[in-house]
Write an enzyme that holds these catalytic residues in place. Structure first.
Site, PDB file in Angstrom:
ATOM      1  N   THR A   1       6.582  33.088  -5.197  1.00  0.00           N
ATOM      2  CA  THR A   1       7.199  31.867  -4.686  1.00  0.00           C
ATOM      3  C   THR A   1       6.310  30.681  -5.044  1.00  0.00           C
ATOM      4  O   THR A   1       5.081  30.783  -5.054  1.00  0.00           O
ATOM      5  CB  THR A   1       7.404  31.917  -3.165  1.00  0.00           C
ATOM      6  OG1 THR A   1       6.135  32.133  -2.518  1.00  0.00           O
ATOM      7  CG2 THR A   1       8.370  33.031  -2.780  1.00  0.00           C
TER       8      THR A   1
ATOM      9  N   ASP B   1       4.884  36.296  -1.882  1.00  0.00           N
ATOM     10  CA  ASP B   1       5.159  35.014  -1.235  1.00  0.00           C
ATOM     11  C   ASP B   1       3.842  34.263  -1.111  1.00  0.00           C
ATOM     12  O   ASP B   1       3.122  34.389  -0.123  1.00  0.00           O
ATOM     13  CB  ASP B   1       5.797  35.263   0.131  1.00  0.00           C
ATOM     14  CG  ASP B   1       6.400  34.003   0.726  1.00  0.00           C
ATOM     15  OD1 ASP B   1       6.258  32.928   0.119  1.00  0.00           O
ATOM     16  OD2 ASP B   1       7.014  34.101   1.804  1.00  0.00           O
ATOM     17  N   VAL B   2       3.523  33.489  -2.155  1.00  0.00           N
ATOM     18  CA  VAL B   2       2.239  32.789  -2.210  1.00  0.00           C
ATOM     19  C   VAL B   2       2.404  31.265  -2.166  1.00  0.00           C
ATOM     20  O   VAL B   2       1.443  30.536  -1.940  1.00  0.00           O
ATOM     21  CB  VAL B   2       1.442  33.200  -3.472  1.00  0.00           C
ATOM     22  CG1 VAL B   2       1.105  34.685  -3.427  1.00  0.00           C
ATOM     23  CG2 VAL B   2       2.206  32.882  -4.758  1.00  0.00           C
ATOM     24  N   LYS B   3       3.621  30.788  -2.431  1.00  0.00           N
ATOM     25  CA  LYS B   3       3.975  29.356  -2.368  1.00  0.00           C
ATOM     26  C   LYS B   3       2.948  28.459  -3.053  1.00  0.00           C
ATOM     27  O   LYS B   3       2.494  27.456  -2.499  1.00  0.00           O
ATOM     28  CB  LYS B   3       4.187  28.915  -0.918  1.00  0.00           C
ATOM     29  CG  LYS B   3       5.392  29.579  -0.252  1.00  0.00           C
ATOM     30  CD  LYS B   3       5.667  29.006   1.118  1.00  0.00           C
ATOM     31  CE  LYS B   3       6.869  29.664   1.758  1.00  0.00           C
ATOM     32  NZ  LYS B   3       6.654  31.071   2.145  1.00  0.00           N
ATOM     33  N   ARG B   4       2.596  28.808  -4.271  1.00  0.00           N
ATOM     34  CA  ARG B   4       1.660  27.978  -5.027  1.00  0.00           C
ATOM     35  C   ARG B   4       2.330  26.662  -5.417  1.00  0.00           C
ATOM     36  O   ARG B   4       3.527  26.614  -5.680  1.00  0.00           O
ATOM     37  CB  ARG B   4       1.179  28.712  -6.274  1.00  0.00           C
ATOM     38  CG  ARG B   4       0.424  30.014  -5.996  1.00  0.00           C
ATOM     39  CD  ARG B   4      -0.697  29.827  -5.015  1.00  0.00           C
ATOM     40  NE  ARG B   4      -1.528  31.016  -4.895  1.00  0.00           N
ATOM     41  CZ  ARG B   4      -2.161  31.381  -3.795  1.00  0.00           C
ATOM     42  NH1 ARG B   4      -2.027  30.643  -2.693  1.00  0.00           N
ATOM     43  NH2 ARG B   4      -2.914  32.455  -3.773  1.00  0.00           N
TER      44      ARG B   4
END
Length: 287
Positions: free
Chosen positions: A125, A97-100
């Site tokens: 993510t 879950d890094v939401k780049r």
């Protein structure tokens, strides 16, 4: 070619829809366990390892939120790396879950950082709200390797309505347009299971929206946060599922802190987490 989404689909078939969120804050680790370790890296990793050992036969995947590890600097990132490696070692799927969310060369570097090398994972993510050119740089990894994305569509936080619910001139909400564009791109990486390796993040905190989202995006596999601590329940989560599959339901604090529900739970915190996973499975309709 079997894609990563096919693997995840089969894991759900075998083990149910639970995704354990390893959002490990130091304050979550029982003191009696924490005092056995001299450094943060070992303490966090060994706590995660105990949770994984106790649950990996009963969960579809693990979601590892990188911010909890970045906050401890290099030692935290080493714990993150070791956690991803251990998830792979026990034969499970990892969602980082890094939401780049960036474009062009920067997005290519994000893809390389998380799909190769020290931080290699199965899914990451991403935030698509800069536009589809923030997603396209990841496509070579999805098409040529067993990697996947979960892109933010309709999130579980209260502030999601600030932007995601804005209506276009046609009356459609922004998140609906985003979901449609993602599903269209996802047709390039369709698995044998009927779902795409470009999944969507959809919060399980609104029942009616969930029904519409599942109806409108039939080829999109969902990562479903918001269960438990954020107020979502089995009823809200299940509307995103189709024939018991098509999504994984994430719980982080509810599983990691399950030991606090039991007398002397700190002693066997891993067993308490397993009990919570099995309870969650039952609530979601998996016996």
């Amino acid at each position: 070619m079997v894609l990563i989404i096919d693997r995840l689909y089969e894991e759900v078939n075998k083990k149910g829809n639970v995704c354990v969120g390893l959002d490990t804050d130091l304050s979550y680790i029982p003191q009696r366990f924490l005092k056995n370790y001299e450094n943060i890296e070992d303490a966090i990793f060994q706590f995660n390892r105990k949770i994984i050992d106790a649950t990996h036969d009963a969960v579809a995947c693990y979601k590892v939120q990188i911010a909890y590890y970045e906050s401890f600097g290099l030692k935290g990132l080493m714990a993150y790396k070791r956690t991803l490696e251990y998830i792979k070692k026990v034969g499970c799927i990892a969602i980082s879950d890094v939401k780049r969310g960036d474009i062009s060369k920067t997005a290519e570097m994000y893809a390389k950082a998380h799909f190769e090398g020290d931080f290699e994972t199965d899914f990451i993510t991403v935030n698509p709200y800069m536009g589809m050119d923030s997603i396209e740089p990841y496509m070579p990894y999805l098409q040529n390797k067993e990697k996947g994305l979960f892109a933010l569509v309709r999130t579980s936080n209260p502030g999601s309505k600030d932007f995601e619910y804005i209506q276009s001139g046609s009356g459609r909400r922004v998140y609906e347009i985003v979901g449609e564009k993602l599903e269209r791109l996802g047709e390039k990486v369709m698995g044998q299971c009927g779902y795409s390796s470009i999944g969507g993040v959809v919060g399980c905190t609104t029942l009616e929206d969930g029904k519409e989202i599942r109806k409108n995006f039939g080829k999109t596999f969902f990562l479903i946060p918001g269960f438990g601590a954020q107020g979502g329940g089995a009823k809200e989560a299940n509307v995103y599922l189709k024939d018991g599959n098509g999504g994984v339901v994430n719980s982080s604090r509810g599983i990691l802190l399950a030991y606090k529900k039991y007398e002397n739970g700190e002693k066997n915190f891993d067993e308490c987490s397993r009990k919570e996973v099995l309870k969650m499975q039952k609530e979601l309709g998996r016996e």
